[in-house]
Design a protein around this motif. Structure first.
Motif, PDB file in Angstrom:
ATOM      1  N   TRP A 240       0.814  -1.208   0.000  1.00 24.67           N
ATOM      2  CA  TRP A 240       0.000   0.000   0.000  1.00 24.67           C
ATOM      3  C   TRP A 240       0.853   1.265   0.000  1.00 24.67           C
ATOM      4  CZ3 TRP A 240      -5.397   0.389   2.268  1.00 24.67           C
ATOM      5  CH2 TRP A 240      -6.122  -0.767   1.993  1.00 24.67           C
ATOM      6  N   LEU A 241       2.128   1.135   0.279  1.00 26.89           N
ATOM      7  CA  LEU A 241       2.996   2.303   0.353  1.00 26.89           C
ATOM      8  C   LEU A 241       3.372   2.774  -1.046  1.00 26.89           C
ATOM      9  CD1 LEU A 241       5.356   1.218   3.254  1.00 26.89           C
ATOM     10  CD2 LEU A 241       3.320   2.661   3.380  1.00 26.89           C
ATOM     11  N   GLY A 242       3.435   4.070  -1.231  1.00 25.81           N
ATOM     12  CA  GLY A 242       3.799   4.640  -2.524  1.00 25.81           C
ATOM     13  C   GLY A 242       4.865   5.695  -2.342  1.00 25.81           C
ATOM     14  N   THR A 243       5.067   6.472  -3.363  1.00 27.87           N
ATOM     15  CA  THR A 243       6.113   7.483  -3.328  1.00 27.87           C
ATOM     16  C   THR A 243       5.556   8.904  -3.305  1.00 27.87           C
ATOM     17  OG1 THR A 243       6.233   7.464  -5.734  1.00 27.87           O
ATOM     18  CG2 THR A 243       7.739   5.995  -4.543  1.00 27.87           C
ATOM     19  N   ALA A 244       4.250   9.071  -3.278  1.00 28.21           N
ATOM     20  CA  ALA A 244       3.651  10.405  -3.279  1.00 28.21           C
ATOM     21  C   ALA A 244       3.915  11.103  -1.951  1.00 28.21           C
ATOM     22  CB  ALA A 244       2.151  10.310  -3.524  1.00 28.21           C
ATOM     23  N   ASP A 245       4.153  12.407  -2.035  1.00 27.24           N
ATOM     24  CA  ASP A 245       4.299  13.214  -0.827  1.00 27.24           C
ATOM     25  C   ASP A 245       2.946  13.341  -0.137  1.00 27.24           C
ATOM     26  OD1 ASP A 245       7.007  13.670  -1.271  1.00 27.24           O
ATOM     27  OD2 ASP A 245       6.613  15.508  -2.422  1.00 27.24           O
ATOM     28  N   ARG A 246       2.979  13.642   1.155  1.00 32.33           N
ATOM     29  CA  ARG A 246       1.753  13.859   1.911  1.00 32.33           C
ATOM     30  C   ARG A 246       0.987  15.031   1.302  1.00 32.33           C
ATOM     31  NH1 ARG A 246      -0.170  12.884   7.304  1.00 32.33           N
ATOM     32  NH2 ARG A 246      -1.605  14.517   7.891  1.00 32.33           N
ATOM     33  N   GLN A 247      -0.326  14.896   1.230  1.00 36.41           N
ATOM     34  CA  GLN A 247      -1.178  15.931   0.653  1.00 36.41           C
ATOM     35  C   GLN A 247      -1.993  16.617   1.747  1.00 36.41           C
ATOM     36  OE1 GLN A 247      -1.209  16.463  -2.858  1.00 36.41           O
ATOM     37  NE2 GLN A 247       0.564  15.144  -2.608  1.00 36.41           N
ATOM     38  N   ASN A 248      -2.228  17.885   1.615  1.00 37.50           N
ATOM     39  CA  ASN A 248      -3.111  18.629   2.506  1.00 37.50           C
ATOM     40  C   ASN A 248      -4.441  18.768   1.767  1.00 37.50           C
ATOM     41  OD1 ASN A 248      -4.227  20.138   4.500  1.00 37.50           O
ATOM     42  ND2 ASN A 248      -3.061  21.991   4.071  1.00 37.50           N
ATOM     43  N   ASP A 249      -5.230  17.698   1.787  1.00 33.77           N
ATOM     44  CA  ASP A 249      -6.413  17.605   0.945  1.00 33.77           C
ATOM     45  C   ASP A 249      -7.611  17.090   1.734  1.00 33.77           C
ATOM     46  OD1 ASP A 249      -7.914  17.678  -1.391  1.00 33.77           O
ATOM     47  OD2 ASP A 249      -7.273  15.701  -2.023  1.00 33.77           O
ATOM     48  N   PHE A 250      -7.859  17.691   2.905  1.00 35.97           N
ATOM     49  CA  PHE A 250      -8.969  17.243   3.740  1.00 35.97           C
ATOM     50  C   PHE A 250     -10.293  17.527   3.044  1.00 35.97           C
ATOM     51  CE2 PHE A 250     -12.334  17.893   6.774  1.00 35.97           C
ATOM     52  CZ  PHE A 250     -12.217  16.780   7.570  1.00 35.97           C
ATOM     53  N   ARG A 251     -11.191  16.537   3.105  1.00 36.26           N
ATOM     54  CA  ARG A 251     -12.540  16.692   2.571  1.00 36.26           C
ATOM     55  C   ARG A 251     -13.530  16.042   3.513  1.00 36.26           C
ATOM     56  NH1 ARG A 251     -11.471  13.843  -2.780  1.00 36.26           N
ATOM     57  NH2 ARG A 251      -9.384  13.641  -2.008  1.00 36.26           N
ATOM     58  N   ALA A 252     -14.701  16.614   3.614  1.00 35.28           N
ATOM     59  CA  ALA A 252     -15.770  16.026   4.421  1.00 35.28           C
ATOM     60  C   ALA A 252     -16.205  14.706   3.793  1.00 35.28           C
ATOM     61  CB  ALA A 252     -16.954  16.975   4.516  1.00 35.28           C
ATOM     62  N   ASP A 253     -16.670  13.778   4.613  1.00 33.92           N
ATOM     63  CA  ASP A 253     -17.116  12.482   4.115  1.00 33.92           C
ATOM     64  C   ASP A 253     -18.559  12.588   3.638  1.00 33.92           C
ATOM     65  OD1 ASP A 253     -17.835   9.857   3.627  1.00 33.92           O
ATOM     66  OD2 ASP A 253     -16.828   9.088   5.410  1.00 33.92           O
ATOM     67  N   PRO A 254     -18.808  12.485   2.343  1.00 34.72           N
ATOM     68  CA  PRO A 254     -20.180  12.593   1.841  1.00 34.72           C
ATOM     69  C   PRO A 254     -21.052  11.399   2.216  1.00 34.72           C
ATOM     70  CG  PRO A 254     -18.709  11.984   0.057  1.00 34.72           C
ATOM     71  CD  PRO A 254     -17.845  12.246   1.268  1.00 34.72           C
ATOM     72  N   ALA A 255     -20.460  10.346   2.781  1.00 33.76           N
ATOM     73  CA  ALA A 255     -21.223   9.153   3.137  1.00 33.76           C
ATOM     74  C   ALA A 255     -21.902   9.274   4.502  1.00 33.76           C
ATOM     75  CB  ALA A 255     -20.311   7.921   3.127  1.00 33.76           C
ATOM     76  N   LEU A 256     -21.666  10.370   5.236  1.00 31.19           N
ATOM     77  CA  LEU A 256     -22.356  10.540   6.513  1.00 31.19           C
ATOM     78  C   LEU A 256     -23.857  10.652   6.268  1.00 31.19           C
ATOM     79  CD1 LEU A 256     -20.033  13.061   8.368  1.00 31.19           C
ATOM     80  CD2 LEU A 256     -20.459  10.678   8.972  1.00 31.19           C
ATOM     81  N   PRO A 257     -24.660  10.183   7.213  1.00 33.93           N
ATOM     82  CA  PRO A 257     -26.111  10.252   7.017  1.00 33.93           C
ATOM     83  C   PRO A 257     -26.602  11.684   6.767  1.00 33.93           C
ATOM     84  CG  PRO A 257     -25.593   8.790   8.833  1.00 33.93           C
ATOM     85  CD  PRO A 257     -24.311   9.473   8.452  1.00 33.93           C
ATOM     86  N   GLU A 258     -27.658  11.802   6.022  1.00 27.17           N
ATOM     87  CA  GLU A 258     -28.272  13.084   5.699  1.00 27.17           C
ATOM     88  C   GLU A 258     -28.579  13.874   6.972  1.00 27.17           C
ATOM     89  OE1 GLU A 258     -29.563  16.047   3.312  1.00 27.17           O
ATOM     90  OE2 GLU A 258     -28.796  14.140   2.572  1.00 27.17           O
ATOM     91  N   GLY A 259     -28.219  15.138   6.970  1.00 31.80           N
ATOM     92  CA  GLY A 259     -28.505  16.006   8.099  1.00 31.80           C
ATOM     93  C   GLY A 259     -27.430  16.057   9.165  1.00 31.80           C
ATOM     94  N   TRP A 260     -26.437  15.173   9.100  1.00 33.43           N
ATOM     95  CA  TRP A 260     -25.356  15.190  10.072  1.00 33.43           C
ATOM     96  C   TRP A 260     -24.355  16.270   9.693  1.00 33.43           C
ATOM     97  CZ3 TRP A 260     -23.503   9.877  12.235  1.00 33.43           C
ATOM     98  CH2 TRP A 260     -24.594   9.186  12.756  1.00 33.43           C
ATOM     99  N   TYR A 261     -23.813  16.936  10.677  1.00 32.70           N
ATOM    100  CA  TYR A 261     -22.802  17.964  10.447  1.00 32.70           C
ATOM    101  C   TYR A 261     -21.588  17.331   9.774  1.00 32.70           C
ATOM    102  CZ  TYR A 261     -19.191  21.405  11.393  1.00 32.70           C
ATOM    103  OH  TYR A 261     -18.162  22.290  11.267  1.00 32.70           O
TER     104      TYR A 261
END
Length: 85
Positions: A48-69
């Motif tokens: 699973w390890l690769g050579t890409a540098d760490r990314q600063n790419d935080f995103r909210a999880d769209p799979a959270l139930p509807e209406g959850w923060y």
């Protein structure tokens, strides 16, 4: 999950502070009240390890139930220590 859920989390919206989320790469117990995971479990292998540098790419999880923060990258800026969302 190979070893089960350590907290008994389930994918039931009736358990918002011990809500099980499973992804191909990991599983976690999410706390809606705190907006953070209770625990996260994943399998890491050399394949699973690769050579890409760490990314600063935080995103909210769209799979959270509807209406959850949905926590965003700016949710934790300028907050006092111990302040909960």
């Amino acid at each position: 999950m190979l070893l089960g859920s350590p907290s008994g989390a389930t994918a039931d919206v009736g358990s918002p502070d011990n809500y099980l989320i499973t992804k191909p790469q990991y599983a976690l117990s999410y706390s809606r009240g705190r907006g953070i995971p209770n625990w996260v479990s994943w399998h890491i292998s050399r394949e699973w390890l690769g050579t890409a540098d760490r990314q600063n790419d935080f995103r909210a999880d769209p799979a959270l139930p509807e209406g959850w923060y949905r926590v965003s990258a700016s949710s934790y800026r300028n907050q006092s220590p111990g302040l909960q969302i």
